[in-house]
Design a protein around this motif. Structure first.
Motif, PDB file in Angstrom:
ATOM      1  N   MET A   1       0.853  -1.200   0.000  1.00  0.00           N
ATOM      2  CA  MET A   1       0.000   0.000   0.000  1.00  0.00           C
ATOM      3  C   MET A   1       0.883   1.243   0.000  1.00  0.00           C
ATOM      4  SD  MET A   1      -1.040   0.284   4.043  1.00  0.00           S
ATOM      5  CE  MET A   1      -0.388  -1.310   4.515  1.00  0.00           C
ATOM      6  N   ILE A   2       0.253   2.377  -0.331  1.00  0.00           N
ATOM      7  CA  ILE A   2       0.974   3.645  -0.235  1.00  0.00           C
ATOM      8  C   ILE A   2       0.790   4.151   1.193  1.00  0.00           C
ATOM      9  CG2 ILE A   2       1.030   6.046  -1.017  1.00  0.00           C
ATOM     10  CD1 ILE A   2       0.120   5.053  -3.758  1.00  0.00           C
ATOM     11  N   VAL A   3       1.897   4.421   1.854  1.00  0.00           N
ATOM     12  CA  VAL A   3       1.828   4.856   3.246  1.00  0.00           C
ATOM     13  C   VAL A   3       2.079   6.364   3.317  1.00  0.00           C
ATOM     14  CG1 VAL A   3       2.819   4.565   5.551  1.00  0.00           C
ATOM     15  CG2 VAL A   3       2.558   2.593   4.051  1.00  0.00           C
ATOM     16  N   ALA A   4       1.263   7.029   4.099  1.00  0.00           N
ATOM     17  CA  ALA A   4       1.403   8.476   4.262  1.00  0.00           C
ATOM     18  C   ALA A   4       1.377   8.827   5.742  1.00  0.00           C
ATOM     19  CB  ALA A   4       0.271   9.186   3.526  1.00  0.00           C
ATOM     20  N   ASN A   5       1.846  10.043   6.031  1.00  0.00           N
ATOM     21  CA  ASN A   5       1.782  10.578   7.392  1.00  0.00           C
ATOM     22  C   ASN A   5       0.998  11.867   7.354  1.00  0.00           C
ATOM     23  OD1 ASN A   5       3.389   8.895   9.011  1.00  0.00           O
ATOM     24  ND2 ASN A   5       5.236   9.753   8.071  1.00  0.00           N
ATOM     25  N   ARG A   6       0.216  12.112   8.388  1.00  0.00           N
ATOM     26  CA  ARG A   6      -0.490  13.384   8.378  1.00  0.00           C
ATOM     27  C   ARG A   6       0.502  14.521   8.571  1.00  0.00           C
ATOM     28  NH1 ARG A   6      -4.408  15.628  12.750  1.00  0.00           N
ATOM     29  NH2 ARG A   6      -2.590  16.984  12.955  1.00  0.00           N
ATOM     30  N   LYS A   7       0.263  15.626   7.899  1.00  0.00           N
ATOM     31  CA  LYS A   7       1.135  16.782   8.056  1.00  0.00           C
ATOM     32  C   LYS A   7       0.971  17.370   9.454  1.00  0.00           C
ATOM     33  CE  LYS A   7       1.753  18.734   3.440  1.00  0.00           C
ATOM     34  NZ  LYS A   7       3.211  18.967   3.508  1.00  0.00           N
ATOM     35  N   PRO A   8       1.976  18.110   9.932  1.00  0.00           N
ATOM     36  CA  PRO A   8       1.818  18.775  11.224  1.00  0.00           C
ATOM     37  C   PRO A   8       0.605  19.709  11.195  1.00  0.00           C
ATOM     38  CG  PRO A   8       4.083  18.932  10.448  1.00  0.00           C
ATOM     39  CD  PRO A   8       3.285  18.345   9.327  1.00  0.00           C
ATOM     40  N   PHE A   9      -0.102  19.760  12.313  1.00  0.00           N
ATOM     41  CA  PHE A   9      -1.342  20.542  12.375  1.00  0.00           C
ATOM     42  C   PHE A   9      -1.120  22.012  12.028  1.00  0.00           C
ATOM     43  CE2 PHE A   9      -4.826  22.610  14.827  1.00  0.00           C
ATOM     44  CZ  PHE A   9      -5.886  22.042  14.132  1.00  0.00           C
ATOM     45  N   GLU A  10      -0.028  22.583  12.506  1.00  0.00           N
ATOM     46  CA  GLU A  10       0.230  24.013  12.239  1.00  0.00           C
ATOM     47  C   GLU A  10       0.331  24.283  10.740  1.00  0.00           C
ATOM     48  OE1 GLU A  10       3.585  22.569  14.206  1.00  0.00           O
ATOM     49  OE2 GLU A  10       1.616  21.766  14.759  1.00  0.00           O
ATOM     50  N   GLU A  11       0.951  23.317  10.031  1.00  0.00           N
ATOM     51  CA  GLU A  11       1.105  23.497   8.586  1.00  0.00           C
ATOM     52  C   GLU A  11      -0.274  23.489   7.911  1.00  0.00           C
ATOM     53  OE1 GLU A  11       3.865  20.676   6.838  1.00  0.00           O
ATOM     54  OE2 GLU A  11       3.512  21.495   4.831  1.00  0.00           O
ATOM     55  N   ILE A  12      -1.140  22.607   8.352  1.00  0.00           N
ATOM     56  CA  ILE A  12      -2.491  22.501   7.775  1.00  0.00           C
ATOM     57  C   ILE A  12      -3.273  23.785   8.059  1.00  0.00           C
ATOM     58  CG2 ILE A  12      -4.699  21.245   7.959  1.00  0.00           C
ATOM     59  CD1 ILE A  12      -3.031  18.700   8.553  1.00  0.00           C
ATOM     60  N   ILE A  13      -3.195  24.236   9.302  1.00  0.00           N
ATOM     61  CA  ILE A  13      -3.915  25.448   9.713  1.00  0.00           C
ATOM     62  C   ILE A  13      -3.467  26.659   8.890  1.00  0.00           C
ATOM     63  CG2 ILE A  13      -3.892  27.111  11.658  1.00  0.00           C
ATOM     64  CD1 ILE A  13      -6.051  24.930  11.818  1.00  0.00           C
ATOM     65  N   GLU A  14      -2.146  26.725   8.653  1.00  0.00           N
ATOM     66  CA  GLU A  14      -1.584  27.823   7.874  1.00  0.00           C
ATOM     67  C   GLU A  14      -2.146  27.820   6.441  1.00  0.00           C
ATOM     68  OE1 GLU A  14       0.220  30.181   9.177  1.00  0.00           O
ATOM     69  OE2 GLU A  14       0.502  31.205   7.237  1.00  0.00           O
ATOM     70  N   MET A  15      -2.226  26.622   5.844  1.00  0.00           N
ATOM     71  CA  MET A  15      -2.759  26.496   4.478  1.00  0.00           C
ATOM     72  C   MET A  15      -4.218  26.933   4.402  1.00  0.00           C
ATOM     73  SD  MET A  15      -1.488  22.943   2.784  1.00  0.00           S
ATOM     74  CE  MET A  15      -1.205  21.842   4.129  1.00  0.00           C
ATOM     75  N   LEU A  16      -4.946  26.659   5.496  1.00  0.00           N
ATOM     76  CA  LEU A  16      -6.394  26.888   5.483  1.00  0.00           C
ATOM     77  C   LEU A  16      -6.794  28.313   5.870  1.00  0.00           C
ATOM     78  CD1 LEU A  16      -7.709  23.602   7.146  1.00  0.00           C
ATOM     79  CD2 LEU A  16      -7.659  24.166   4.709  1.00  0.00           C
ATOM     80  N   LYS A  17      -5.804  29.109   6.256  1.00  0.00           N
ATOM     81  CA  LYS A  17      -6.065  30.451   6.774  1.00  0.00           C
ATOM     82  C   LYS A  17      -7.105  31.253   5.972  1.00  0.00           C
ATOM     83  CE  LYS A  17      -2.852  32.842   9.754  1.00  0.00           C
ATOM     84  NZ  LYS A  17      -1.469  33.253   9.892  1.00  0.00           N
TER      85      LYS A  17
END
Lengths: 222, 305, 112
Positions: A1-17
């Motif tokens: 399978m393709i394995v992924a890791n969730r991005k750090p929360f701060e990075e996600i929050i920054e993208m969603l600003k």
């Protein structure tokens, strides 16, 4: 399978600003199996984002959808009736899915919520490890089922290097030395004489080095 | 056919060879290299110039080799597979030969994780054994890896390394056999502290007759301090430092530790010299090049032929 | 045993703490809870073998998530006790209420 890791929360929050209506997209395939981006992880991340934004006084509306696959047009098209209700898509699918959804809806940005990491296996519940790099030219028959391209930190074809100690890789004492494993197999199968054969240089043109790859089966094309 | 290598000349004459090492500086000053070289001139047959050792950026091995050549030493250019693909490697081999570098040592290279640029991408297009094959192919067959013709063959003496102390131990002699078969003419081993284990490895080497196909130089490293010995024992991958040696350093007064370290190195040279099949020593006095003269003299290996 | 415990503790009964999912607890916070704690059987006494051990791991993970989003991981807790420990149950209810009162209201609570 393709394995992924969730991005750090701060990075996600920054993208969603800039956004307040977000479609959070999961995938029922690989990222579900590796517990990164299935419907469960979508629910948790959605909750986490809502809590954060509520606390900041900038509440968001999040649609939670998990597709059967994000890498097949028929499923991607199922987003059509409602994707435009949202300003942006945040995807927990692998890098393939993130791009593919973006290709289908060119007026919407698809942001990555995960870092796609490797092709791997579930070694035990909650533990995933890498096995393959998709080099396009498999030599597992020569290395007795253990891939040195992927599992040796130096992708050595005639190993082990001088850093192999106690069966572990010099890069990380938690990682088994791939060549130690290969030598163990040679011994188990009474094939130590084969170890003396010098493995030839690899043709990397079938790998990513040769440019993006494509597979076509004419008989299946409609 | 022979090369212009001084090391090849010494080894072929049957004289016990001495090589040493010079780590290039982390800057552009050639005087640092010249100074290190001046300590070694007349005391060694050839001097290795490391290639960004431990993945720390340093002056290129190629350039430092030329600086050393300028002061009268015969340099061994080290080349690791970590930083160059087959195109760059073959190009550098041609360049080195063109400028009179007679020796090339082929290594995989330390992983970049240990260096000052752990975020770098590594190459490892080919491995050390394949690099040996490459040099040999260019020199003897006049062919690049691609099969195309080399116009003006690089006449280079080919070396490699092997670590008798790494695992799995049982294949360490076989791996040297592979390197010899690939075309390596001399090997410099990892630092020998555990002489008993080295003897065992040499026995396996002799059983396979490898010592008749490749010149074996045992690696020697003098311990500067107890701290260094402990660091080598615990933190350097593939290093085997027996506890007795650390105890021996601890057993002498503080001001005598370096002296004792040198004494151990000299004794080790004498012990490995007595082992059948050992053709020389490679003294790696890490950032301590000025002590090489003393060690070579004390081991009765001076003057050099 | 007619023991009293703070009235602001709302009990949600589940067959086993192993039934409690991370999303359940997050929903409680989204709906305005100031704190959530799980009360499970004593470790080793789980009727479903390891339900309470799993719950404990989930609470650890929840703490991490709540810290990330700024609600605060100290607002969740896990306690273990047997069904015979009524006293302890009341004591924990008071202890948790006190702790949450010190922390103040859930910062992500929606305006009513």
């Amino acid at each position: 399978m393709i394995v992924a890791n969730r991005k750090p929360f701060e990075e996600i929050i920054e993208m969603l600003k800039p956004y307040s209506k977000i479609l959070l997209l999961g995938c029922n395939e690989c990222v579900t199996v590796c517990a990164t981006g299935g419907s469960k992880e979508v629910a948790v991340l959605a909750s986490e984002i809502r809590l954060y934004r509520q606390k900041e006084g900038k509440p968001v509306e999040i649609g939670e959808v998990t597709l059967e696959r994000n890498c097949d047009p028929e499923y991607v098209e199922s987003l059509k009736p409602f994707i435009h209700d949202y300003e942006v898509v945040l995807s927990m699918a692998c890098g393939c899915g993130i791009q593919f959804v973006g290709e289908h809806y060119r007026d919407r940005l698809v942001l990555p919520a995960v870092n796609t990491t490797f092709y791997g296996v579930t070694e035990e519940h909650g533990v995933w490890t890498e096995r393959c790099q998709g080099c396009g030219n498999c030599i597992l028959h020569k290395t007795l089922g253990i891939c040195p391209v992927t599992r040796c930190a130096k992708s050595i074809f005639n190993g082990p290097c001088g850093g192999s100690q106690g069966g572990k890789c010099e890069v990380d004492r938690d990682i088994p030395c791939a060549w130690h494993l290969i030598v163990d197999r040679y011994r188990e199968l009474n094939m130590m004489d084969k170890y003396l054969e010098i493995q030839p240089m690899k043709d990397w043109s079938t790998s990513r080095d040769g440019g993006p790859r494509k597979r076509v089966r004419e008989d299946l094309k409609i | 056919m022979s090369t212009q290598s001084n090391l090849e000349r010494v080894l072929k004459s049957g004289t016990f060879a001495v090589t040493s090492e010079c780590g290039p500086p982390r800057g552009a000053d050639p005087e640092v290299v010249k100074k290190k070289g001046s300590y070694l001139l007349g005391y060694v047959d050839c001097v290795n110039v490391t290639d960004n050792q431990t993945s720390v950026v340093r002056m290129s091995s190629f350039s430092a080799c030329l600086v050393l050549k300028g002061v009268g030493l015969d340099p061994i250019m080290q080349m690791v597979c970590r930083d160059r693909n087959r195109i760059a490697m073959q190009s550098d081999i041609l360049g080195a030969a063109a400028l009179g570098i007679n020796n090339l040592l082929c290594l995989s290279g330390d992983h970049q994780k240990f260096g000052d640029h752990p975020t770098a991408k590594n190459v490892f297009d080919i491995d050390s054994i394949q690099l040996i094959q490459t040099v040999k192919g260019m020199r003897d067959e006049g062919r690049f890896i691609s099969g195309q013709e080399v116009k003006g063959k690089p006449n280079i003496f080919i070396g490699c390394v092997e670590n008798p102390f790494a695992d799995p131990f049982e294949i360490r002699a076989l791996r040297l056999a592979k390197k010899a078969a690939a075309g390596a003419q001399f090997v410099q081993t990892q630092c020998v502290f555990n002489v008993e284990k080295f003897e065992k490895w040499m026995e396996m080497v002799r059983d396979l007759g490898i010592h008749e196909k490749i010149h074996i130089l045992a690696g020697i490293t003098p311990m500067k301090s107890i701290g260094m010995a402990q660091y080598m024992k615990n933190s350097v991958p593939g290093m085997d430092v027996p506890e007795e040696q650390i105890e021996r350093l601890k057993g002498v007064p503080k001001e005598k530790v370096t002296e004792e370290g040198i004494k151990i190195a000299v004794e080790t040279i004498e012990r490995v010299r007595a082992i059948k099949g050992v053709a020389g020593v490679h003294i790696m006095a890490i950032e301590w090049e000025e002590k090489v003269q003393e060690i070579v003299k004390a081991a009765g290996l001076h003057p050099r032929p | 045993m007619r023991l009293s415990y703070p009235t602001n503790v709302k009990i949600i009964k589940v067959p086993c703490t192993g039934r409690v999912d991370i999303t359940h607890v997050l929903k409680a916070f989204e709906d305005g809870a100031d704190g959530v704690y799980l009360v499970g059987c004593l470790e080793g006494d789980c009727h479903y073998l390891v339900g309470n051990i799993r719950a404990k791991k989930r609470v650890e993970y929840l703490k991490h998530i709540l810290d990330e989003c700024g609600v605060g991981g100290e607002r969740v807790a896990m306690y273990n006790m047997s069904s015979a420990e009524g006293q302890r149950f009341a004591e924990v209810a008071r202890e948790m209420t006190e702790k949450i009162r010190t922390l103040g209201p859930n910062p992500a609570k929606k305006e009513k």
